[in-house]
Design an enzyme around this catalytic site. Structure first.
Site: not given
Ligand code: NAP
Length: 429
Positions: A136, A107, A207
């Site tokens: 979500g 977002k 959002k």
């Molecule tokens: P997260 O748990 O922090 O995971 C991020 C992933 O991306 C990790 O695997 C990380 O690698 C990789 N990553 C991050 N920066 C990187 C970089 N510079 N180079 C390479 N790999 C990188 O994030 P998340 O919670 O899954 O969220 C992902 C997206 O979904 C975001 O845009 C978030 O706003 C969106 N979102 C999340 C949720 C939620 O409930 N979590 C809900 C709606 C939307 P490593 O594993 O090696 O560190």
């Protein structure tokens, strides 16, 4: 059964909370997905920062790679789940330039660089889908973008951040103060170690920008959104809200006015029988008003790995169908040119809570200050204190600029000891 034998190759960028669940569903449901898409859906690889980091057993180690560009360059569909601006932006642009479809949950990136990403998708004739970026698991982007494309959306009121809804809900139901609830939310994993993006309203603002762009058919960027978080909401505000039959929620509001549109995020009072008032814990809900459809309500889990992955997979199936069978999703609709009005022009109702001197004539002075600024008083509620009186004044609809001037004048009035808080009222006629 698949009707096309050429597989649709999927690249997943990021394997954290959401990415892990997307990988799990892609692998566990491969046969069903192939049948729904009409072609095999192959997971080509998963890009992460650190390939040696221990991961959930559902993620095959052999699919992990730290070479994002090579992965993007072989994919038909790129699923971006890294978050942040770079390298997410550059990789999405690279994918679109090749004609690959992109699905993202990012977002913050869409609210900041949405125009550039949509233009790149249009130029390449590629799909850009982002159902998971807003609320979500709740189907919201598609209903607003497609189901309501023939209607005129007039207002959106949404609880789009689970962390802040959890905090306000705990404050309301348990009488706890803000700091204690945030600390508990961090312990339970409902709030990040640094909760600023949530409690400061910035996540909800991103959002709101996306929803307003879709609803009003024009570009609304993060900078256009007025944003106030919940850090100033006190236990006394919650008690005062209850006394007037209301609850406090952090709302994303996008509204059509005569002169333009307003898009804002701030804590607001809602009557306790409003459907959004009963959204508890970390749940999200969005209330949409459209001219012909009337009122619509969308409710569900706004975050979490599996719920968010559900929305991502829905998009993957849609864009993979286009890859397998031809066709393309809707382009960005940005033909409208309403002015995005500054917050001063926003029209709403307010509850002003203040301490005044306990002597005759005070109410008349306070009322005259409201009248001078053309802010109509709808009701006054008095609470006795020692040597002072607590007042809650609810107003009729007025522009924010008039309310601000009223509050400034109240602060300078000799009969007013203090203006404790000003909260906007939504959901009441
Ligand atoms: P997260 O748990 O922090 O995971 C991020 C992933 O991306 C990790 O695997 C990380 O690698 C990789 N990553 C991050 N920066 C990187 C970089 N510079 N180079 C390479 N790999 C990188 O994030 P998340 O919670 O899954 O969220 C992902 C997206 O979904 C975001 O845009 C978030 O706003 C969106 N979102 C999340 C949720 C939620 O409930 N979590 C809900 C709606 C939307 P490593 O594993 O090696 O560190």
């Amino acid at each position: 059964m698949p009707t096309s034998s050429a597989p649709v190759k999927i690249a997943v960028l990021g394997c954290g909370t959401v990415g892990t669940q997307v990988v799990r569903l892609l692998l566990e449901q491969a046969d069903d997905l192939a049948a729904r898409v009409g072609a095999p859906v192959d997971l080509a690889g998963v890009y992460v920062r650190d390939t040696s980091k221990p991961r959930d057993a559902v993620v095959p180690v052999g699919l992990l790679t730290s070479d994002a560009e090579a992965l993007v360059d072989q994919a038909d569909v790129v699923v971006e789940l890294m978050g942040g601006m770079e390298p997410a932006r550059a990789l999405i642009l690279r994918a679109l330039a090749r004609g690959a479809a992109v699905v993202t949950a990012n977002k913050a990136l869409l609210a900041t660089h949405g125009a550039e990403l949509h233009e790149a998708a249009d130029a390449a004739g590629a799909d850009l889908y982002y159902e998971a970026a807003v609320a979500g698991a709740i189907p919201l982007v598609r209903p607003v973008r497609e189901s309501l494309a023939g209607d005129r959306v007039t207002k959106i009121l949404g609880i789009v951040n689970g962390t802040t809804n959890y905090v306000l809900d705990e404050m309301t139901t348990k009488g706890l103060n803000y700091d204690d609830v945030v600390a508990e939310a961090q312990r339970l994993g409902y709030a990040e170690a640094d909760p600023t993006a949530d409690v400061g309203g910035h996540d909800a603002a991103a959002k709101a920008a996306i929803l307003a762009s879709l609803a009003f058919h024009q570009r609304v960027a993060l900078d256009d959104v007025y944003c106030e978080g919940i850090t100033e909401v006190t236990a006394d505000d919650i008690i005062a809200a209850k006394e007037t039959g209301r609850v406090i929620k952090l709302l994303a509001v996008a509204e059509q006015a005569d002169a333009g549109v307003t898009v804002r995020v701030h804590p607001a009072l809602l009557p306790k029988d409003h459907p959004l008032a009963n959204v508890r814990g970390a749940f999200n809900a969005v209330f949409v008003e459209a001219e012909a459809a009337g009122e619509l309500m969308f409710y569900g889990q706004g975050a979490g790995g599996a719920p968010t992955a559900s929305a991502v997979l829905g998009d993957v199936v849609s864009v993979a169908r286009h890859k397998a069978n031809g066709g393309k999703g809707p382009r960005e609709s940005n033909y409208a040119r309403h002015e995005v009005l500054p917050m001063d022009a926003a029209m709403t109702r307010y509850a002003v809570r203040m301490s005044v001197a306990d002597r005759p004539g005070v109410l008349a002075q306070v009322a005259s200050i409201f009248a001078e600024h053309e802010v109509g008083i709808e009701s006054v509620r008095q609470m006795a204190g020692r040597g002072h009186a607590g007042l809650i004044l609810s107003t009729h609809r007025a522009p924010e600029s008039a309310l601000r001037a009223t509050v400034e004048a109240l602060r300078g009035a000799d009969s007013v000891n203090d203006v404790w808080s000003v909260l906007r009222i939504e959901g009441e006629a």
